[in-house]
Write a protein that holds these residues in place. Structure first.
Motif, mmCIF file in Angstrom:
data_model
loop_
_atom_site.group_PDB
_atom_site.id
_atom_site.type_symbol
_atom_site.label_atom_id
_atom_site.label_comp_id
_atom_site.label_asym_id
_atom_site.label_seq_id
_atom_site.Cartn_x
_atom_site.Cartn_y
_atom_site.Cartn_z
ATOM 1 N N VAL A 67 5.828 91.192 35.284
ATOM 2 C CA VAL A 67 4.618 91.992 35.036
ATOM 3 C C VAL A 67 3.443 91.086 34.669
ATOM 4 N N LEU A 68 3.689 90.055 33.885
ATOM 5 C CA LEU A 68 2.623 89.104 33.530
ATOM 6 C C LEU A 68 2.121 88.360 34.766
ATOM 7 N N GLU A 69 3.031 88.006 35.656
ATOM 8 C CA GLU A 69 2.621 87.332 36.886
ATOM 9 C C GLU A 69 1.802 88.261 37.773
ATOM 10 N N TYR A 70 2.205 89.519 37.837
ATOM 11 C CA TYR A 70 1.434 90.500 38.619
ATOM 12 C C TYR A 70 0.058 90.733 38.005
ATOM 13 N N ARG A 71 -0.006 90.752 36.676
ATOM 14 C CA ARG A 71 -1.302 90.930 36.009
ATOM 15 C C ARG A 71 -2.244 89.778 36.344
ATOM 16 N N ASP A 72 -1.766 88.547 36.278
ATOM 17 C CA ASP A 72 -2.609 87.392 36.576
ATOM 18 C C ASP A 72 -3.028 87.369 38.046
#
Length: 343
Positions: A299-304
């Motif tokens: 999810v953090l990678e998708y957010r970035d």
């Protein structure tokens, strides 16, 4: 008086009486040259009475003795000489002391610029012939005894943490009617943005206030002041600007709370619809549920990836990162994609 002298005086008197008798209306000037009297008639003009007789002396021309011109100093210089003894400090250019074929100037009728002898262009510009590496090394050795050693425990990381503000000034030493140079008043203050305690809102507002004074590559904010006539005044003004920017970035205006996603200058993941969709898709409708969707690595990678795609624009890199983050988010791998494509 001798006999010859008496005879000459009688002869001179007789000639004078004869002249007056023949021409009584004329005035005669009788001069004796050597031993023979000469009678010269005077002109009709009045004679000038000269009470102060000036002695006319023949002026003698002075002979200008030209001295012997010595050869240039460069002809007697050894190859392994100490240049700091020849050119110890700042001075005007002297062609006889520089053993270099220097040329300077713009020739109008010649193809080659003028040489160093009788060249006024070389005397106009300042030279740095005294700042040679051996001379600088010698000066540093002489000044080393006045310097203190660098603290052992103060490394680069600790120095940036203890002294976050960097102040740059310049001192000028030159010969002029005044010892104060106008360029010495300029003060430059540098500080890294990470050393300032700013939240997300304050950081965004701070960057918008400083504008192009922030370098994104080095994370340094540079403030240069030169309005005031003195250096201390410019330093105080720079610190006032930095303090005002910091406190103004923390102020929240009433209209800032009414901004929606459309009014934002940048894409904010926390208040976007994309975050709500990811939360619903992953089965965490409650924001207070543990663990939340923001704690997952994919999810953090998708957010970035989504933030970079919306803020930086579409290119090959951002699209590739967005593609990889979506595949990880939905749990698809390369072998699963190939099996789906074959089916």
């Amino acid at each position: 008086m001798s006999l010859i002298g008496k005879l000459l005086d009688k002869q001179f008197s007789a000639v004078k009486y004869i002249c007056f008798a023949l021409c009584p209306d004329r005035l005669f000037v009788i001069r004796s040259v050597s031993q023979h009297p000469v009678v010269q008639p005077d002109t009709d003009e009045f004679r000038v009475l000269d009470l102060r007789k000036k002695k006319v002396q023949a002026t003698k021309r002075r002979r200008v003795e030209k001295g012997t011109v010595l050869p240039p100093r460069t002809n007697q210089m050894p190859v392994d000489q100490d240049w700091s003894n020849v050119w110890p400090g700042q001075r005007s250019f002297h062609p006889a002391s520089v053993p270099l074929p220097i040329r300077q100037g713009y020739p109008k009728k010649r193809d080659v610029p003028p040489g160093k002898f009788a060249n006024a262009e070389l005397m106009k510009i300042p030279n740095f012939l005294h700042l040679t590496p051996p001379a600088i090394k010698k000066h540093c050795q002489a000044l080393k005894r006045f310097c203190t050693a660098w603290p052992q425990g103060l490394n680069q990381e600790r120095q940036e943490r203890l002294f976050p503000v960097e102040v740059l000034t310049s001192d000028y030493c030159h010969s002029s009617p005044t010892i104060r140079d106008p360029m010495a008043r300029i003060v430059t203050v540098k500080i890294k943005l990470k050393d300032l305690e700013l939240d997300r809102h304050a950081k965004d507002k701070f960057l918008r206030l400083v504008g192009d004074r922030y370098n994104q590559d080095t994370d340094v904010v540079t403030i240069m002041t030169d309005r005031c006539p003195l250096r201390q005044q410019n330093y105080d003004f720079a610190m006032y600007i930095l303090t005002a920017l910091y406190h103004e970035s923390w102020n929240v205006e009433p209209w800032e709370s009414e901004k929606s996603e459309v009014d934002m200058e940048y894409y904010d993941w926390d208040t976007s619809v994309s975050r709500q969709c990811v939360t619903t898709m992953l089965g965490w409708p409650d924001k207070d549920c543990e663990p939340g969707p923001d704690d997952q690595p994919h999810v953090l990678e998708y957010r970035d990836a989504v933030s970079a795609l919306r803020n930086e624009g579409e290119d090959d890199y951002t699209l590739y990162k967005y593609k990889q983050s979506v595949k990880k988010l939905v749990g698809l791998h390369e072998d699963q994609l190939s099996a789906v494509a074959k089916a």
